[in-house]
Design a protein around this motif. Sequence first.
Motif, PDB file in Angstrom:
ATOM      1  N   VAL A  38     -17.592  96.198  57.715  1.00 51.61           N
ATOM      2  CA  VAL A  38     -17.221  95.486  56.494  1.00 51.61           C
ATOM      3  C   VAL A  38     -17.059  94.012  56.825  1.00 51.61           C
ATOM      4  O   VAL A  38     -16.232  93.649  57.665  1.00 51.61           O
ATOM      5  N   VAL A  39     -17.852  93.188  56.176  1.00 51.63           N
ATOM      6  CA  VAL A  39     -17.686  91.741  56.309  1.00 51.63           C
ATOM      7  C   VAL A  39     -16.471  91.379  55.468  1.00 51.63           C
ATOM      8  O   VAL A  39     -16.491  91.498  54.251  1.00 51.63           O
ATOM      9  N   ARG A  57     -20.389  87.585  49.278  1.00 55.19           N
ATOM     10  CA  ARG A  57     -19.846  88.310  48.124  1.00 55.19           C
ATOM     11  C   ARG A  57     -20.947  88.894  47.255  1.00 55.19           C
ATOM     12  O   ARG A  57     -20.763  89.921  46.616  1.00 55.19           O
ATOM     13  N   GLN A  58     -22.092  88.248  47.215  1.00 53.99           N
ATOM     14  CA  GLN A  58     -23.216  88.736  46.422  1.00 53.99           C
ATOM     15  C   GLN A  58     -24.030  89.786  47.172  1.00 53.99           C
ATOM     16  O   GLN A  58     -25.016  90.294  46.652  1.00 53.99           O
ATOM     17  N   GLY A  96     -16.477  92.718  51.561  1.00 56.17           N
ATOM     18  CA  GLY A  96     -15.312  92.885  50.711  1.00 56.17           C
ATOM     19  C   GLY A  96     -14.038  92.868  51.511  1.00 56.17           C
ATOM     20  O   GLY A  96     -14.000  92.415  52.649  1.00 56.17           O
ATOM     21  N   GLU A  97     -13.001  93.396  50.911  1.00 56.13           N
ATOM     22  CA  GLU A  97     -11.714  93.546  51.589  1.00 56.13           C
ATOM     23  C   GLU A  97     -11.807  94.858  52.357  1.00 56.13           C
ATOM     24  O   GLU A  97     -12.089  95.905  51.767  1.00 56.13           O
ATOM     25  N   ASN A 104     -13.338 103.020  49.258  1.00 56.10           N
ATOM     26  CA  ASN A 104     -14.446 103.237  48.337  1.00 56.10           C
ATOM     27  C   ASN A 104     -15.581 104.005  49.007  1.00 56.10           C
ATOM     28  O   ASN A 104     -16.200 104.879  48.395  1.00 56.10           O
ATOM     29  N   PHE A 105     -15.851 103.695  50.254  1.00 57.82           N
ATOM     30  CA  PHE A 105     -16.903 104.395  50.988  1.00 57.82           C
ATOM     31  C   PHE A 105     -16.551 105.870  51.138  1.00 57.82           C
ATOM     32  O   PHE A 105     -17.401 106.740  50.945  1.00 57.82           O
ATOM     33  N   VAL A 106     -15.310 106.146  51.471  1.00 55.95           N
ATOM     34  CA  VAL A 106     -14.853 107.534  51.594  1.00 55.95           C
ATOM     35  C   VAL A 106     -15.078 108.271  50.278  1.00 55.95           C
ATOM     36  O   VAL A 106     -15.632 109.376  50.245  1.00 55.95           O
ATOM     37  N   ARG A 107     -14.655 107.665  49.206  1.00 57.41           N
ATOM     38  CA  ARG A 107     -14.770 108.277  47.882  1.00 57.41           C
ATOM     39  C   ARG A 107     -16.221 108.505  47.477  1.00 57.41           C
ATOM     40  O   ARG A 107     -16.571 109.562  46.950  1.00 57.41           O
ATOM     41  N   ASP A 108     -17.081 107.548  47.750  1.00 61.16           N
ATOM     42  CA  ASP A 108     -18.455 107.591  47.253  1.00 61.16           C
ATOM     43  C   ASP A 108     -19.427 108.349  48.155  1.00 61.16           C
ATOM     44  O   ASP A 108     -20.573 108.565  47.765  1.00 61.16           O
ATOM     45  N   ASN A 109     -18.999 108.733  49.360  1.00 57.72           N
ATOM     46  CA  ASN A 109     -19.937 109.312  50.322  1.00 57.72           C
ATOM     47  C   ASN A 109     -19.499 110.648  50.905  1.00 57.72           C
ATOM     48  O   ASN A 109     -19.976 111.045  51.961  1.00 57.72           O
ATOM     49  N   ASP A 110     -18.606 111.345  50.238  1.00 60.61           N
ATOM     50  CA  ASP A 110     -18.217 112.692  50.654  1.00 60.61           C
ATOM     51  C   ASP A 110     -17.752 112.741  52.115  1.00 60.61           C
ATOM     52  O   ASP A 110     -18.139 113.612  52.886  1.00 60.61           O
ATOM     53  N   ILE A 111     -16.926 111.772  52.491  1.00 67.33           N
ATOM     54  CA  ILE A 111     -16.404 111.693  53.856  1.00 67.33           C
ATOM     55  C   ILE A 111     -15.258 112.688  54.008  1.00 67.33           C
ATOM     56  O   ILE A 111     -14.385 112.792  53.149  1.00 67.33           O
TER      57      ILE A 111
END
Length: 166
Positions: A38-39, A57-58, A96-97, A104-111
């Motif tokens: 994560v940057v 950011r973009q 991001g932060e 968010n990655f955990v939520r979106d990627n079935d971790i």
Amino acid sequence: MYDNILVPTDGSDTARAAVDHAVDLAGKYDATVHALYVVDVNATNYSLGTEQVDRIRQGRLNEMTEVREDADEATGYVADAAADHGVDVVEHVTAGEPARAIRNFVRDNDIDLVVMGSHGRSGLSRVVLGSVAETVLRRTHVPVLVVDVHGETESPVVEDEEGAQS
């Protein structure tokens, strides 16, 4: 039990210690390791100009050679360690932060499990347990294994025949 294991990495020694644990667990459970860099937009504000921060950011990370190289090195370390043990790995880079991006990655990627270092690269925001690790522990609803590199590198206390420590 674990199909997808996330290893957030910033390339620090502590993050690298977490990689060893993640790869070991992935091997035992035939899981895929996801390496996430994560940057940190907040941290980069101090070292980059406004235009560069806007690019990050973009999501235009490919235009940022130094940032991309750091990300590739950090996730590449995970990929190499996983390959050495025959473990599948997928490399991811986002901006991001960090704690929010990890959640968010955990939520979106079935971790199923997060394995991360107790501290990242130095910085005032990461002095205690590590603000990112602490936030992920408190706000993520999957198991989180926090690895502290210092516990693995300290020399053991050795006693001689008379009980004196050295």
